[in-house]
Scaffold this active site. Structure first.
Site, PDB file in Angstrom:
ATOM      1  N   LYS A 140       0.850  -1.243   0.274  1.00 17.89           N
ATOM      2  CA  LYS A 140      -0.007   0.617  -0.286  1.00 17.89           C
ATOM      3  C   LYS A 140       0.849   1.217  -0.067  1.00 17.89           C
ATOM      4  O   LYS A 140       1.840   0.586   0.275  1.00 17.89           O
ATOM      5  CB  LYS A 140      -0.873  -0.007   1.462  1.00 17.89           C
ATOM      6  CG  LYS A 140      -2.397  -1.283   1.009  1.00 17.89           C
ATOM      7  CD  LYS A 140      -2.838  -1.359   2.775  1.00 17.89           C
ATOM      8  CE  LYS A 140      -3.997  -2.364   2.240  1.00 17.89           C
ATOM      9  NZ  LYS A 140      -5.145  -1.870   3.242  1.00 17.89           N
ATOM     10  N   TYR A 148     -12.596  -1.734  -3.915  1.00 16.47           N
ATOM     11  CA  TYR A 148     -13.050  -2.487  -2.762  1.00 16.47           C
ATOM     12  C   TYR A 148     -14.631  -2.005  -2.538  1.00 16.47           C
ATOM     13  O   TYR A 148     -14.921  -1.913  -1.644  1.00 16.47           O
ATOM     14  CB  TYR A 148     -12.276  -1.465  -1.590  1.00 16.47           C
ATOM     15  CG  TYR A 148     -11.148  -1.700  -1.462  1.00 16.47           C
ATOM     16  CD1 TYR A 148     -10.643  -3.128  -0.227  1.00 16.47           C
ATOM     17  CD2 TYR A 148     -10.030  -0.819  -1.783  1.00 16.47           C
ATOM     18  CE1 TYR A 148      -9.446  -3.492   0.162  1.00 16.47           C
ATOM     19  CE2 TYR A 148      -8.652  -1.291  -1.140  1.00 16.47           C
ATOM     20  CZ  TYR A 148      -8.441  -2.275  -0.354  1.00 16.47           C
ATOM     21  OH  TYR A 148      -6.944  -2.377   0.117  1.00 16.47           O
ATOM     22  N   PHE A 162     -15.831   3.783   7.209  1.00 15.82           N
ATOM     23  CA  PHE A 162     -13.980   3.983   6.655  1.00 15.82           C
ATOM     24  C   PHE A 162     -13.920   3.975   5.142  1.00 15.82           C
ATOM     25  O   PHE A 162     -12.903   4.041   4.673  1.00 15.82           O
ATOM     26  CB  PHE A 162     -13.642   2.972   7.515  1.00 15.82           C
ATOM     27  CG  PHE A 162     -13.390   1.474   6.703  1.00 15.82           C
ATOM     28  CD1 PHE A 162     -13.013   1.191   5.731  1.00 15.82           C
ATOM     29  CD2 PHE A 162     -14.283   0.680   8.218  1.00 15.82           C
ATOM     30  CE1 PHE A 162     -13.168  -0.648   5.600  1.00 15.82           C
ATOM     31  CE2 PHE A 162     -13.936  -0.521   7.716  1.00 15.82           C
ATOM     32  CZ  PHE A 162     -13.799  -1.067   6.391  1.00 15.82           C
ATOM     33  N   ARG A 202      -1.541 -14.180   4.669  1.00 16.14           N
ATOM     34  CA  ARG A 202      -2.207 -13.485   5.564  1.00 16.14           C
ATOM     35  C   ARG A 202      -2.064 -13.997   7.119  1.00 16.14           C
ATOM     36  O   ARG A 202      -1.379 -12.510   7.580  1.00 16.14           O
ATOM     37  CB  ARG A 202      -3.577 -14.384   5.404  1.00 16.14           C
ATOM     38  CG  ARG A 202      -4.885 -13.835   4.470  1.00 16.14           C
ATOM     39  CD  ARG A 202      -5.888 -13.572   4.698  1.00 16.14           C
ATOM     40  NE  ARG A 202      -7.144 -13.582   5.642  1.00 16.14           N
ATOM     41  CZ  ARG A 202      -7.391 -12.315   5.401  1.00 16.14           C
ATOM     42  NH1 ARG A 202      -7.253 -11.202   4.359  1.00 16.14           N
ATOM     43  NH2 ARG A 202      -8.496 -11.343   6.891  1.00 16.14           N
ATOM     44  N   THR A 238      -5.774  -7.653  10.467  1.00 17.36           N
ATOM     45  CA  THR A 238      -5.732  -6.630  10.443  1.00 17.36           C
ATOM     46  C   THR A 238      -5.330  -4.724  11.146  1.00 17.36           C
ATOM     47  O   THR A 238      -4.251  -4.187  10.370  1.00 17.36           O
ATOM     48  CB  THR A 238      -7.194  -5.907   9.719  1.00 17.36           C
ATOM     49  OG1 THR A 238      -7.585  -6.870   8.739  1.00 17.36           O
ATOM     50  CG2 THR A 238      -7.844  -4.596   9.011  1.00 17.36           C
ATOM     51  N   ARG A 244       2.801  -6.293   8.582  1.00 14.12           N
ATOM     52  CA  ARG A 244       2.032  -5.040   9.518  1.00 14.12           C
ATOM     53  C   ARG A 244       2.598  -4.706  11.317  1.00 14.12           C
ATOM     54  O   ARG A 244       2.313  -4.058  11.775  1.00 14.12           O
ATOM     55  CB  ARG A 244       0.824  -5.915   9.427  1.00 14.12           C
ATOM     56  CG  ARG A 244      -0.209  -5.642   8.431  1.00 14.12           C
ATOM     57  CD  ARG A 244      -2.027  -6.115   7.664  1.00 14.12           C
ATOM     58  NE  ARG A 244      -2.313  -6.204   7.147  1.00 14.12           N
ATOM     59  CZ  ARG A 244      -3.928  -6.303   6.924  1.00 14.12           C
ATOM     60  NH1 ARG A 244      -3.538  -7.283   7.662  1.00 14.12           N
ATOM     61  NH2 ARG A 244      -3.748  -6.081   5.969  1.00 14.12           N
ATOM     62  N   ASN A 287      -2.095   0.228   6.470  1.00 16.70           N
ATOM     63  CA  ASN A 287      -1.555  -0.995   7.058  1.00 16.70           C
ATOM     64  C   ASN A 287      -0.381  -2.188   6.076  1.00 16.70           C
ATOM     65  O   ASN A 287      -0.659  -2.758   6.487  1.00 16.70           O
ATOM     66  CB  ASN A 287      -2.770  -1.754   7.977  1.00 16.70           C
ATOM     67  CG  ASN A 287      -4.042  -1.965   6.552  1.00 16.70           C
ATOM     68  OD1 ASN A 287      -3.700  -1.270   5.623  1.00 16.70           O
ATOM     69  ND2 ASN A 287      -4.464  -2.866   6.972  1.00 16.70           N
ATOM     70  N   HIS A 302      -2.063  -5.459   1.849  1.00 12.88           N
ATOM     71  CA  HIS A 302      -3.638  -5.382   1.677  1.00 12.88           C
ATOM     72  C   HIS A 302      -3.325  -7.732   0.909  1.00 12.88           C
ATOM     73  O   HIS A 302      -2.317  -7.723  -0.026  1.00 12.88           O
ATOM     74  CB  HIS A 302      -4.562  -5.329   0.277  1.00 12.88           C
ATOM     75  CG  HIS A 302      -5.613  -5.985   0.075  1.00 12.88           C
ATOM     76  ND1 HIS A 302      -6.332  -6.167   0.586  1.00 12.88           N
ATOM     77  CD2 HIS A 302      -5.973  -6.859  -1.820  1.00 12.88           C
ATOM     78  CE1 HIS A 302      -7.576  -7.392   0.046  1.00 12.88           C
ATOM     79  NE2 HIS A 302      -6.883  -7.351  -0.866  1.00 12.88           N
ATOM     80  N   GLU A 312      -9.587 -10.273  -7.587  1.00 13.09           N
ATOM     81  CA  GLU A 312      -9.105  -8.887  -7.445  1.00 13.09           C
ATOM     82  C   GLU A 312      -8.066  -9.792  -8.289  1.00 13.09           C
ATOM     83  O   GLU A 312      -6.775  -8.531  -8.939  1.00 13.09           O
ATOM     84  CB  GLU A 312      -8.373  -9.708  -5.990  1.00 13.09           C
ATOM     85  CG  GLU A 312      -9.901  -9.140  -4.571  1.00 13.09           C
ATOM     86  CD  GLU A 312      -9.037  -9.035  -3.624  1.00 13.09           C
ATOM     87  OE1 GLU A 312      -9.807  -8.599  -2.548  1.00 13.09           O
ATOM     88  OE2 GLU A 312      -8.323  -9.737  -2.981  1.00 13.09           O
TER      89      GLU A 312
END
Ligand code: CMP
Length: 140
Positions: A11, A51, A59, A87, A93, A104, A114, A117, A128
């Site tokens: 990100k 998203y 948010f 993950r 998250t 993270r 964060n 993704h 995705e």
């Protein structure tokens, strides 16, 4: 366990701090292979489409504004149990809840910023990946 593919994004908070290599190294050390990778500066409209599942969340505006605030690195990762493995190495998250040794925990600034993704299931991984890559872009 079968070989899977999953979708990953580094990100804008992480690309701004020049962490693309450090994060990719953690993914590779976890046994994941980068089989496609591209740096993109997405528009807010692209972020809203990507998203869309979160569009009713409070948010959503903050999320799509942040995701279009700077460059992102979109990737396809391949490996045994790749969705769960990615993950696991990403961590929770919210970095406050992330385990030691996760991306993270090490790098994320906040629940919004964060750093990474990752897809949460085989169906979302396929969607995705197809959002950002053509089949010929993915080289295993
Ligand atoms: P990600 O895995 O990219 O999926 C959706 C994102 O929404 C999530 O990571 C967080 O960065 C973001 N998010 C989730 N909860 C919040 C929140 N309470 N405030 C801001 N952003 C959030």
């Amino acid at each position: 366990m079968a070989i899977e593919r999953t979708f990953s994004m580094i990100k804008p908070d992480a690309t701004a701090r020049n962490l693309t290599g450090a994060i990719t190294q953690m993914l590779e050390e976890a046994g994941l292979r980068v089989v496609a990778s591209r740096r993109v500066w997405m528009s807010q409209r692209q972020a809203e489409a990507f998203y869309a599942v979160h569009k009713e969340r409070p948010f959503f505006g903050e999320l799509t504004e942040f995701m279009s605030s700077g460059p992102t690195v979109v990737q396809v990762l391949e490996g045994e149990n790749a969705i769960a493995k990615n993950r696991e190495v990403m961590g929770a998250t919210n970095p406050a809840d992330a385990a030691e040794g996760t991306i993270r925990k090490r790098f994320a600034n906040s629940i919004g910023e964060n750093s990474v993704h990752g897809s949460d299931a085989p169906e979302t991984a396929a969607e995705e990946i197809a959002f950002w890559f053509a089949g010929c872009d993915v080289v295993g």
